[in-house]
Design an enzyme around this catalytic site. Structure first.
Site, PDB file in Angstrom:
ATOM      1  N   ALA A  18     -10.350 -59.808 -33.640  1.00  0.00           N
ATOM      2  CA  ALA A  18     -10.709 -58.446 -34.021  1.00  0.00           C
ATOM      3  C   ALA A  18     -11.400 -57.755 -32.863  1.00  0.00           C
ATOM      4  CB  ALA A  18     -11.576 -58.413 -35.272  1.00  0.00           C
ATOM      5  N   CYS A  19     -12.084 -56.712 -33.191  1.00  0.00           N
ATOM      6  CA  CYS A  19     -12.803 -55.915 -32.212  1.00  0.00           C
ATOM      7  C   CYS A  19     -13.849 -56.775 -31.513  1.00  0.00           C
ATOM      8  CB  CYS A  19     -13.470 -54.751 -32.935  1.00  0.00           C
ATOM      9  SG  CYS A  19     -14.635 -53.841 -31.944  1.00  0.00           S
ATOM     10  N   PHE A  20     -13.889 -56.707 -30.195  1.00  0.00           N
ATOM     11  CA  PHE A  20     -14.859 -57.540 -29.482  1.00  0.00           C
ATOM     12  C   PHE A  20     -16.291 -57.128 -29.732  1.00  0.00           C
ATOM     13  CE2 PHE A  20     -13.074 -55.370 -25.372  1.00  0.00           C
ATOM     14  CZ  PHE A  20     -13.707 -54.160 -25.634  1.00  0.00           C
ATOM     15  N   TRP A  21     -16.534 -55.900 -30.186  1.00  0.00           N
ATOM     16  CA  TRP A  21     -17.903 -55.497 -30.516  1.00  0.00           C
ATOM     17  C   TRP A  21     -18.464 -56.377 -31.633  1.00  0.00           C
ATOM     18  CZ3 TRP A  21     -16.652 -49.624 -31.258  1.00  0.00           C
ATOM     19  CH2 TRP A  21     -16.364 -49.039 -30.018  1.00  0.00           C
TER      20      TRP A  21
END
Length: 172
Positions: A4-7
């Site tokens: 998913a989003c690396f954040w």
């Protein structure tokens, strides 16, 4: 690791005892040093990933992966929630033959436990060139907690993670 989003991944792994460094970046593509804009268009082949450095005396690679499999949905191909595209695929880039064997064993273990309602689709790949994301992506959630995506997506995951792994969090 990509999932998913690396954040999200960076915010979660940063709190885990034994993790000494986490950096958001890109891996698994066919373009050298991609930009966020290019990777997000899904045309570079890169996954959003986190590069994790950890102390194996405090956290084994297998345990790191067991956590990984609980903080994203490893059963949806090229998708995590509303984030859709190959850049959001579930992927492990093994850095050595030993890591590959451990990763395969954990994939088999998690699959056999049937904790997910569908089969795992996590890709297991050999090490690929890694490119750190732009500076503004590093520690993104920590620096931007009121950004709408962070409030709606990242923050609830952080709360759930901290509750689920309260006994494995760094002491502050």
């Amino acid at each position: 690791l990509g999932g998913a989003c690396f954040w999200c991944l960076e915010a979660l792994f940063r709190d885990l005892e034994g993790v000494t460094h986490v950096e958001s970046g890109y891996a698994g593509g066919h373009v050298a040093d991609p930009s966020y804009a290019a990777a997000c268009r899904g045309r570079t082949g890169h996954a959003e990933v986190v590069d994790i450095t950890f102390d194996p005396q405090k956290l084994s690679y297998a345990d790191l992966l067991r956590v990984f499999f609980t903080i994203h949905d490893p059963t949806t191909r090229d998708r995590q929630g509303n984030d859709v595209g190959t850049q959001y695929r579930s992927v492990i880039f093994a850095q050595s033959p030993e890591q590959r064997a451990t990763a395969q064993a954990v994939i088999d273990e998690v699959g056999a436990q049937q904790i997910w309602p569908a089969p795992l689709v996590t890709q297991l790949e050999d090490a690929a060139p890694y490119y750190g994301a732009e500076r503004y992506h590093q520690e993104y959630f920590e620096r931007n907690p009121n950004q709408p995506y962070c409030m709606a997506v990242v923050a609830p995951k952080v709360v759930k993670f901290r509750k689920q792994y309260a006994d494995r969090l760094k002491r502050r």
